[in-house]
Design a protein around this motif. Sequence first.
Motif, PDB file in Angstrom:
ATOM      1  N   TYR A 145       0.836  -1.206   0.000  1.00 24.90           N
ATOM      2  CA  TYR A 145       0.000   0.000   0.000  1.00 24.90           C
ATOM      3  C   TYR A 145       0.875   1.261   0.000  1.00 24.90           C
ATOM      4  CZ  TYR A 145      -3.081   3.631   1.857  1.00 24.90           C
ATOM      5  OH  TYR A 145      -3.771   4.794   2.060  1.00 24.90           O
ATOM      6  N   LYS A 146       1.875   1.277   0.865  1.00 27.82           N
ATOM      7  CA  LYS A 146       2.788   2.431   0.921  1.00 27.82           C
ATOM      8  C   LYS A 146       3.481   2.637  -0.430  1.00 27.82           C
ATOM      9  CE  LYS A 146       4.019   1.881   5.807  1.00 27.82           C
ATOM     10  NZ  LYS A 146       5.151   1.528   6.692  1.00 27.82           N
TER      11      LYS A 146
ATOM     12  N   GLN B 170       0.997   4.016  -2.999  1.00 27.49           N
ATOM     13  CA  GLN B 170       0.678   5.414  -2.727  1.00 27.49           C
ATOM     14  C   GLN B 170       1.849   6.340  -3.097  1.00 27.49           C
ATOM     15  OE1 GLN B 170      -2.099   6.934  -0.356  1.00 27.49           O
ATOM     16  NE2 GLN B 170      -3.145   5.382  -1.560  1.00 27.49           N
TER      17      GLN B 170
ATOM     18  N   PHE C  84      -4.311   5.681  -5.604  1.00 21.47           N
ATOM     19  CA  PHE C  84      -4.969   5.969  -4.329  1.00 21.47           C
ATOM     20  C   PHE C  84      -6.301   5.251  -4.119  1.00 21.47           C
ATOM     21  CE2 PHE C  84      -2.415   9.650  -5.590  1.00 21.47           C
ATOM     22  CZ  PHE C  84      -1.505   9.648  -4.553  1.00 21.47           C
ATOM     23  N   ILE C  85      -6.873   4.677  -5.141  1.00 21.81           N
ATOM     24  CA  ILE C  85      -8.182   4.035  -4.993  1.00 21.81           C
ATOM     25  C   ILE C  85      -8.046   2.522  -4.806  1.00 21.81           C
ATOM     26  CG2 ILE C  85     -10.459   3.681  -6.031  1.00 21.81           C
ATOM     27  CD1 ILE C  85      -9.790   6.644  -5.297  1.00 21.81           C
TER      28      ILE C  85
ATOM     29  N   SER D  87      -5.426   0.809  -4.214  1.00 20.97           N
ATOM     30  CA  SER D  87      -4.528   0.498  -3.099  1.00 20.97           C
ATOM     31  C   SER D  87      -5.278   0.481  -1.767  1.00 20.97           C
ATOM     32  CB  SER D  87      -3.368   1.494  -3.046  1.00 20.97           C
ATOM     33  OG  SER D  87      -3.834   2.815  -2.881  1.00 20.97           O
ATOM     34  N   LYS D  88      -6.276   1.340  -1.625  1.00 21.99           N
ATOM     35  CA  LYS D  88      -7.067   1.342  -0.382  1.00 21.99           C
ATOM     36  C   LYS D  88      -7.931   0.090  -0.287  1.00 21.99           C
ATOM     37  CE  LYS D  88      -6.973   6.205   0.546  1.00 21.99           C
ATOM     38  NZ  LYS D  88      -7.655   7.481   0.595  1.00 21.99           N
ATOM     39  N   GLN D  89      -8.441  -0.366  -1.421  1.00 21.61           N
ATOM     40  CA  GLN D  89      -9.213  -1.609  -1.440  1.00 21.61           C
ATOM     41  C   GLN D  89      -8.318  -2.778  -1.034  1.00 21.61           C
ATOM     42  OE1 GLN D  89     -12.481  -0.188  -1.636  1.00 21.61           O
ATOM     43  NE2 GLN D  89     -12.780  -2.176  -2.571  1.00 21.61           N
TER      44      GLN D  89
ATOM     45  N   LEU E 296      -5.556  -2.610   0.763  1.00 24.45           N
ATOM     46  CA  LEU E 296      -5.227  -2.461   2.184  1.00 24.45           C
ATOM     47  C   LEU E 296      -6.368  -2.971   3.065  1.00 24.45           C
ATOM     48  CD1 LEU E 296      -3.243  -1.282   4.338  1.00 24.45           C
ATOM     49  CD2 LEU E 296      -4.585   0.833   4.175  1.00 24.45           C
ATOM     50  N   ARG E 297      -7.588  -2.597   2.717  1.00 22.74           N
ATOM     51  CA  ARG E 297      -8.740  -2.983   3.509  1.00 22.74           C
ATOM     52  C   ARG E 297      -8.922  -4.503   3.540  1.00 22.74           C
ATOM     53  NH1 ARG E 297     -13.073  -5.089   2.852  1.00 22.74           N
ATOM     54  NH2 ARG E 297     -13.016  -4.952   0.593  1.00 22.74           N
TER      55      ARG E 297
ATOM     56  N   THR F  45      -8.687 -10.026  -1.883  1.00 25.48           N
ATOM     57  CA  THR F  45      -7.325  -9.492  -1.948  1.00 25.48           C
ATOM     58  C   THR F  45      -6.614 -10.007  -3.188  1.00 25.48           C
ATOM     59  OG1 THR F  45      -7.236  -9.326   0.458  1.00 25.48           O
ATOM     60  CG2 THR F  45      -5.131  -9.333  -0.707  1.00 25.48           C
TER      61      THR F  45
ATOM     62  N   TRP G 290      -7.718  -7.969  -6.163  1.00 31.03           N
ATOM     63  CA  TRP G 290      -7.091  -6.645  -6.256  1.00 31.03           C
ATOM     64  C   TRP G 290      -5.642  -6.763  -6.700  1.00 31.03           C
ATOM     65  CZ3 TRP G 290     -10.632  -3.460  -7.012  1.00 31.03           C
ATOM     66  CH2 TRP G 290     -11.792  -3.418  -6.266  1.00 31.03           C
TER      67      TRP G 290
END
Length: 117
Positions: free
Chosen positions: A22-23, A26, A32-33, A35-37, A39-40, A75, A78
């Motif tokens: 994720y880091k 980013q 930014f979109i 990657s948040k999915q 991460l979650r 996961t 993604w």
Amino acid sequence: MERDNIIQDKSFSFAIRIVDAYKFLQKERHEFILSKQLLRSGTSIGANVEQAIGAQSKADFISKLSIAYKEARETKYWLKLLLATGYLTLDMSTSLINHTEEICKIIGSIQLSAKQS
């Protein structure tokens, strides 16, 4: 003395790898979109494994593990999408996908054992 719990350890180490990915996404790829999915869903696997460990019943245990399994499958999706769109390299995504598949197999095996007992 607490004994080792393979799925607990693997899902936690996977969550660390997901946070690192994720880091990277980013900072380096400016993504930014998706990657948040990632991460979650990627960190949710371990959280649901922890909830399963503290389950109040066998049904609750199986339910939490089922959620962890579904999060692992998400996961994987993604990761494959991030590879297909060029945000992740083949090496980076393959390693993470393999880790996800290993987690899925372990959770599946635990679910099967729990349902049979």
